[in-house]
Design a protein around this motif. Structure first.
Motif, mmCIF file in Angstrom:
data_model
loop_
_atom_site.group_PDB
_atom_site.id
_atom_site.type_symbol
_atom_site.label_atom_id
_atom_site.label_comp_id
_atom_site.label_asym_id
_atom_site.label_seq_id
_atom_site.Cartn_x
_atom_site.Cartn_y
_atom_site.Cartn_z
ATOM 1 N N GLU A 48 0.870 -1.172 0.000
ATOM 2 C CA GLU A 48 0.000 0.000 0.000
ATOM 3 C C GLU A 48 0.910 1.226 0.000
ATOM 4 O O GLU A 48 1.841 1.321 0.801
ATOM 5 C CB GLU A 48 -0.894 -0.014 1.233
ATOM 6 C CG GLU A 48 -1.911 1.091 1.250
ATOM 7 C CD GLU A 48 -2.847 1.007 2.454
ATOM 8 O OE1 GLU A 48 -3.696 1.904 2.575
ATOM 9 O OE2 GLU A 48 -2.718 0.070 3.266
ATOM 10 N N GLN A 67 2.480 7.441 1.450
ATOM 11 C CA GLN A 67 2.925 8.834 1.410
ATOM 12 C C GLN A 67 3.764 9.028 0.156
ATOM 13 O O GLN A 67 4.639 8.230 -0.136
ATOM 14 C CB GLN A 67 3.755 9.150 2.653
ATOM 15 C CG GLN A 67 4.234 10.590 2.716
ATOM 16 C CD GLN A 67 4.942 10.870 4.034
ATOM 17 O OE1 GLN A 67 4.398 10.613 5.097
ATOM 18 N NE2 GLN A 67 6.150 11.382 3.963
ATOM 19 N N THR A 68 3.492 10.113 -0.582
ATOM 20 C CA THR A 68 4.151 10.357 -1.859
ATOM 21 C C THR A 68 5.666 10.388 -1.709
ATOM 22 O O THR A 68 6.203 11.082 -0.851
ATOM 23 C CB THR A 68 3.661 11.674 -2.483
ATOM 24 O OG1 THR A 68 2.235 11.602 -2.629
ATOM 25 C CG2 THR A 68 4.306 11.925 -3.831
ATOM 26 N N GLU A 112 1.543 10.491 -7.044
ATOM 27 C CA GLU A 112 0.971 10.882 -5.752
ATOM 28 C C GLU A 112 0.390 9.669 -5.037
ATOM 29 O O GLU A 112 -0.297 8.836 -5.636
ATOM 30 C CB GLU A 112 -0.123 11.924 -5.962
ATOM 31 C CG GLU A 112 -0.725 12.428 -4.676
ATOM 32 C CD GLU A 112 -1.821 13.456 -4.895
ATOM 33 O OE1 GLU A 112 -2.621 13.653 -3.956
ATOM 34 O OE2 GLU A 112 -1.879 14.047 -5.984
ATOM 35 N N ALA A 113 0.662 9.582 -3.743
ATOM 36 C CA ALA A 113 0.138 8.483 -2.925
ATOM 37 C C ALA A 113 -1.274 8.813 -2.461
ATOM 38 O O ALA A 113 -1.542 9.913 -1.984
ATOM 39 C CB ALA A 113 1.043 8.246 -1.724
ATOM 40 N N ARG A 114 -2.155 7.824 -2.614
ATOM 41 C CA ARG A 114 -3.538 7.944 -2.153
ATOM 42 C C ARG A 114 -4.000 6.632 -1.508
ATOM 43 O O ARG A 114 -5.167 6.285 -1.595
ATOM 44 C CB ARG A 114 -4.461 8.291 -3.330
ATOM 45 C CG ARG A 114 -4.151 9.602 -4.035
ATOM 46 C CD ARG A 114 -5.081 9.882 -5.221
ATOM 47 N NE ARG A 114 -5.316 8.753 -6.108
ATOM 48 C CZ ARG A 114 -4.498 8.340 -7.097
ATOM 49 N NH1 ARG A 114 -3.388 8.991 -7.334
ATOM 50 N NH2 ARG A 114 -4.807 7.298 -7.841
ATOM 51 N N GLY A 115 -3.045 5.910 -0.951
ATOM 52 C CA GLY A 115 -3.390 4.619 -0.349
ATOM 53 C C GLY A 115 -3.581 3.506 -1.368
ATOM 54 O O GLY A 115 -4.208 2.494 -1.056
ATOM 55 N N GLN A 116 -3.033 3.676 -2.570
ATOM 56 C CA GLN A 116 -3.175 2.663 -3.613
ATOM 57 C C GLN A 116 -2.524 1.348 -3.179
ATOM 58 O O GLN A 116 -1.483 1.335 -2.565
ATOM 59 C CB GLN A 116 -2.506 3.106 -4.932
ATOM 60 C CG GLN A 116 -2.947 4.426 -5.482
ATOM 61 C CD GLN A 116 -2.043 5.566 -5.054
ATOM 62 O OE1 GLN A 116 -1.750 5.737 -3.876
ATOM 63 N NE2 GLN A 116 -1.615 6.382 -6.002
#
Length: 136
Positions: free
Chosen positions: A87, A90-91, A97-101
């Motif tokens: 998961e 944080q970018t 960009e991190a979004r919880g992917q």
């Protein structure tokens, strides 16, 4: 060191990784560790590796599954193949960009072992695959 000792060391290293235990990982590596990161530079020394572990713990949550570990007869070299289930929290600079992917990524590690410690670890995965997964 024997083949089974090398396999046990690498197993302990990755068990610490999966437990989020940076101190346990550091216990497995030599002071003069050479850490070669996929698509990146070479970090030299235990202190630089500790910084990397700290950064990874903030930016990513990962568990390694389907682990297979190999070693040569004299226990000086080893390798591991696994699948990263992660998961992106944080970018990371220069990355999407991190979004919880969430992502699933085949990967591997290669090791040099000296005096009962990991002296070199090289990690490989397909960065383009990871970028595609977190960009979707």
């Amino acid at each position: 060191m024997t083949r089974s000792d090398a396999i046990a060391l690498i197993t302990r290293y990755y068990a610490a990784f999966n437990a989020g235990d940076a101190a346990g990982m550091l216990d497995c590596v030599a002071e003069d560790l050479e850490h070669r990161v996929n698509e990146g530079g070479i970090r030299k020394g235990r202190a630089k590796f500790a910084e990397f572990c700290s950064h990874m713990g903030v930016s990513y949550r990962e568990e390694l599954k389907d682990m297979v570990i190999f070693a040569n007869d004299d226990g000086t070299r080893g390798a591991a193949e696994f699948v990263v289930h992660g998961e992106y929290l944080q970018t990371d600079p220069g990355l999407p960009e991190a979004r919880g992917q969430r992502y699933i990524l085949p990967a591997g590690g290669f090791f040099e072992i000296r005096d009962g410690k990991i002296a070199r670890v090289t990690t490989f995965y397909n960065l383009n695959d990871w970028i595609a997964q977190v960009s979707a």
